[in-house]
Scaffold this active site. Structure first.
Site, PDB file in Angstrom:
ATOM      1  N   SER A   1       0.943  -1.331   0.088  1.00  0.00           N
ATOM      2  CA  SER A   1      -0.219   0.016  -0.098  1.00  0.00           C
ATOM      3  C   SER A   1       0.787   1.321   0.031  1.00  0.00           C
ATOM      4  O   SER A   1       0.408   2.170  -0.460  1.00  0.00           O
ATOM      5  CB  SER A   1      -0.784   0.154   1.188  1.00  0.00           C
ATOM      6  OG  SER A   1      -1.676  -1.074   1.305  1.00  0.00           O
TER       7      SER A   1
ATOM      8  N   GLU B   1      -3.460   0.362  -9.435  1.00  0.00           N
ATOM      9  CA  GLU B   1      -2.250   1.068  -9.584  1.00  0.00           C
ATOM     10  C   GLU B   1      -0.992   0.381  -9.936  1.00  0.00           C
ATOM     11  O   GLU B   1      -0.749  -0.504  -9.225  1.00  0.00           O
ATOM     12  CB  GLU B   1      -2.142   2.146  -8.267  1.00  0.00           C
ATOM     13  CG  GLU B   1      -3.146   3.051  -7.842  1.00  0.00           C
ATOM     14  CD  GLU B   1      -2.611   3.509  -6.471  1.00  0.00           C
ATOM     15  OE1 GLU B   1      -2.914   5.123  -6.353  1.00  0.00           O
ATOM     16  OE2 GLU B   1      -2.189   3.115  -5.574  1.00  0.00           O
TER      17      GLU B   1
HETATM   18  N1  LIG Z   1      -6.535  -3.997   3.393  1.00  0.00           N
HETATM   19  C1  LIG Z   1      -6.533  -3.212   2.248  1.00  0.00           C
HETATM   20  O1  LIG Z   1      -7.570  -2.542   2.020  1.00  0.00           O
HETATM   21  C2  LIG Z   1      -5.671  -3.178   1.472  1.00  0.00           C
HETATM   22  C3  LIG Z   1      -5.668  -2.342   0.112  1.00  0.00           C
HETATM   23  C4  LIG Z   1      -4.642  -2.536  -0.953  1.00  0.00           C
HETATM   24  C5  LIG Z   1      -3.453  -2.904  -0.512  1.00  0.00           C
HETATM   25  N2  LIG Z   1      -3.328  -3.836   0.772  1.00  0.00           N
HETATM   26  C6  LIG Z   1      -2.027  -4.346   0.842  1.00  0.00           C
HETATM   27  O2  LIG Z   1      -2.056  -5.718   0.566  1.00  0.00           O
HETATM   28  C7  LIG Z   1      -1.165  -6.655   1.636  1.00  0.00           C
HETATM   29  C8  LIG Z   1      -2.206  -7.596   2.204  1.00  0.00           C
HETATM   30  O3  LIG Z   1      -3.136  -6.933   3.010  1.00  0.00           O
HETATM   31  P1  LIG Z   1      -4.426  -7.615   3.746  1.00  0.00           P
HETATM   32  O4  LIG Z   1      -5.638  -6.562   4.242  1.00  0.00           O
HETATM   33  O5  LIG Z   1      -4.664  -8.744   2.763  1.00  0.00           O
HETATM   34  O6  LIG Z   1      -3.686  -8.292   4.949  1.00  0.00           O
HETATM   35  P2  LIG Z   1      -4.424  -9.530   5.617  1.00  0.00           P
HETATM   36  O7  LIG Z   1      -3.858  -9.578   7.040  1.00  0.00           O
HETATM   37  O8  LIG Z   1      -5.811  -9.895   5.490  1.00  0.00           O
HETATM   38  O9  LIG Z   1      -3.675 -10.685   5.053  1.00  0.00           O
HETATM   39  C9  LIG Z   1      -2.400 -10.803   4.779  1.00  0.00           C
HETATM   40  C10 LIG Z   1      -1.992 -12.530   4.858  1.00  0.00           C
HETATM   41  O10 LIG Z   1      -0.798 -12.607   4.593  1.00  0.00           O
HETATM   42  C11 LIG Z   1      -0.522 -13.856   4.764  1.00  0.00           C
HETATM   43  N3  LIG Z   1       1.235 -13.849   5.013  1.00  0.00           N
HETATM   44  C12 LIG Z   1       1.751 -13.425   6.034  1.00  0.00           C
HETATM   45  N4  LIG Z   1       3.362 -13.876   5.635  1.00  0.00           N
HETATM   46  C13 LIG Z   1       3.237 -14.696   4.542  1.00  0.00           C
HETATM   47  C14 LIG Z   1       4.092 -15.532   3.649  1.00  0.00           C
HETATM   48  N5  LIG Z   1       5.386 -15.431   4.040  1.00  0.00           N
HETATM   49  N6  LIG Z   1       3.668 -16.366   2.707  1.00  0.00           N
HETATM   50  C15 LIG Z   1       2.310 -16.460   2.668  1.00  0.00           C
HETATM   51  N7  LIG Z   1       1.290 -15.621   3.300  1.00  0.00           N
HETATM   52  C16 LIG Z   1       1.817 -14.956   4.404  1.00  0.00           C
HETATM   53  C17 LIG Z   1      -0.968 -13.543   6.682  1.00  0.00           C
HETATM   54  O11 LIG Z   1      -1.165 -15.030   7.092  1.00  0.00           O
HETATM   55  C18 LIG Z   1      -2.371 -13.040   6.166  1.00  0.00           C
HETATM   56  O12 LIG Z   1      -3.340 -14.097   5.940  1.00  0.00           O
HETATM   57  C19 LIG Z   1      -0.481  -5.540   2.479  1.00  0.00           C
HETATM   58  O13 LIG Z   1       0.618  -5.351   1.799  1.00  0.00           O
HETATM   59  C20 LIG Z   1      -1.599  -4.350   2.375  1.00  0.00           C
HETATM   60  O14 LIG Z   1      -0.877  -2.890   2.555  1.00  0.00           O
HETATM   61  C21 LIG Z   1      -4.271  -3.733   1.557  1.00  0.00           C
END
Ligand SMILES: NC(=O)c1ccc[n+]([C@@H]2O[C@H](COP(=O)([O-])OP(=O)(O)OC[C@H]3O[C@@H](n4cnc5c(N)ncnc54)[C@H](O)[C@@H]3O)[C@@H](O)[C@H]2O)c1
Length: 282
Positions: A118, A151
Site C-alpha cells: 500500500s 495502480e
Molecule cells: N486491506 C486493504 O484495504 C488493502 C488494500 C490494498 C493493498 N493492501 C495491501 O495488501 C497486503 C495484504 O493486506 P491484507 O489486507 O490482505 O492483509 P491480511 O492481514 O488480511 O492478509 C495478509 C495475509 O498474508 C499472510 N502471510 C504473511 N506472511 C506470509 C508469507 N510469508 N507467505 C504467505 N502468506 C503470508 C498472512 O497469514 C495473512 O493471511 C498488504 O501489503 C496491504 O498493505 C491492503
C-alpha cells in the site's frame, strides 16, 4: 504470455486477487503461512462466489470452474512455473524483502514479480532480487472483485516490457489501470490517509460521533462510505502500517497516526476482519 499466476497471502487482498485472476481464466496458485489461514482464505472465496451464484451473477458451473483453477499451498516452491507472482502478504518491509528474495530464486527467469504494497518502497523491495527490471507494484483495491482501480507502480528499473505486460494483465482482470512512479503511498493512499487519520482525531477529541463524521462525508461529499467505516474495511492494522510507512518516508505530520488508532490495534480491534473496529460486525 501469462498463463499461471502465483498469489502470496490469502488474507483480505490475496483471496480477492486469487479470485479475480481465476475468474479471468488464469490458473492460480495461492500460498499461506499455514493450513488454517489457507483454509480461511479459500473458504472466503467460496462464500463470495456462492453469493454470486445466489444473486444469479454467475452459474454454479462457473463457480466450480473458477474454484477448480485455484490451488492452495503452504510452499512457495509451487511458484516454480508461474508467469507472474502477486505478493499480498502483511505490510512489513522485512517480510516482503524476505519473500521477494525467496521467490526470485524459485520463479522462472521470465516471471514478473509484483507487490500489492500500500505504501512501501517498491524500489527497495526490487533491490533484493536479481531481476529489478521485472519488479513493479500492482496495487489492488478492497474488495478486489468489486473495485475497478489498479495502480501500476514502476520503479526506475522496471522495464517498459514489464509495464506493458502488467498493464495488459491488469486490463484482462477488468481493472482500470493507472500508472504512477514509485513514491510513498502512490496516488490513492497518499491522498486518502490524512483524511482517515483526521476523522480518527476528530472522534478522539470528541468533536463529533463516529456516525456523524461518516454521515458528513457520505451525505456531504457523496462518498460511498465514511472514513471510519472505510478504516474498518481496510483493517486498522493495515491502516497503521500505511500511515507509519508513509510518515517514515515523507516525515509530514499529516501522516502521524493518532493514539486512538494505535490503541485499537494493540487491543486487536482491527475492523471488519476481527468483527470490531469503530463499528461492530457479525
Ligand atoms: N486491506 C486493504 O484495504 C488493502 C488494500 C490494498 C493493498 N493492501 C495491501 O495488501 C497486503 C495484504 O493486506 P491484507 O489486507 O490482505 O492483509 P491480511 O492481514 O488480511 O492478509 C495478509 C495475509 O498474508 C499472510 N502471510 C504473511 N506472511 C506470509 C508469507 N510469508 N507467505 C504467505 N502468506 C503470508 C498472512 O497469514 C495473512 O493471511 C498488504 O501489503 C496491504 O498493505 C491492503
Amino acid at each position: 504470455m501469462i498463463k499461471k499466476v502465483g498469489v502470496i497471502g490469502c488474507g483480505q487482498m490475496g483471496s480477492g486477487i486469487a479470485q479475480v485472476c481465476a475468474q479471468a481464466g488464469y490458473q492460480v496458485v495461492v500460498s499461506e503461512v499455514n493450513d488454517e489461514f489457507l483454509d480461511k482464505g479459500l473458504s472466503s472465496i467460496d462464500t463470495y462466489l456462492a453469493r454470486s451464484v445466489q444473486k444469479e451473477r454467475i452459474t454454479q458451473q462457473d463457480k466450480d470452474a473458477i474454484i477448480g483453477r485455484i490451488k492452495g499451498t503452504t510452499s512457495m516452491n509451487d511458484f516454480g512455473d508461474c508467469d507472474i507472482v502477486l505478493e499480498a502478504a502483511v505490510e512489513d518491509m522485512k517480510l516482503k524483502k524476505d519473500i521477494f528474495h525467496e521467490i526470485d530464486g524459485i520463479c522462472p527467469q521470465h516471471a514478473i514479480l509484483a507487490t500489492n504494497t500500500s505504501c512501501l518502497s517498491v524500489t527497495e523491495i526490487a533491490a533484493v532480487t536479481k531481476r529489478p527490471d521485472k519488479i513493479l507494484g500492482l496495487h489492488f483495491f478492497n474488495p478486489v472483485p468489486v473495485m475497478r482501480l489498479l495502480e501500476l507502480i514502476k520503479t526506475a528499473s522496471t522495464s517498459e516490457e514489464t509495464v506493458k505486460i502488467s498493464k495488459e494483465f491488469g486490463e484482462s482482470l477488468d481493472k482500470s489501470v493507472v500508472t504512477v512512479q514509485d513514491s510513498p503511498g502512490f496516488i490513492v493512499n497518499r491522498l486518502m490517509t490524512p483524511q482517515i487519520l483526521n476523522a480518527i482525531k476528530m472522534l478522539e477529541s470528541g468533536i463529533a460521533t463516529k456516525e456523524d463524521i461518516d454521515t458528513g462525508m457520505t451525505q456531504g461529499l457523496n462518498y460511498p462510505m465514511g472514513p471510519l467505516a472505510l478504516a474498518d474495511l481496510i483493517g486498522l492494522d493495515t491502516l497503521l502500517y500505511i500511515a507509519n510507512g508513509i510518515h517514515e518516508q515523507l516525515k509530514e505530520s499529516q501522516y502521524i497516526a493518532p493514539p486512538l488508532l494505535k490503541k485499537m490495534v494493540s487491543e486487536g480491534q482491527l475492523g471488519r476482519k476481527t468483527g470490531k473496529g469503530f463499528y461492530e460486525y457479525n
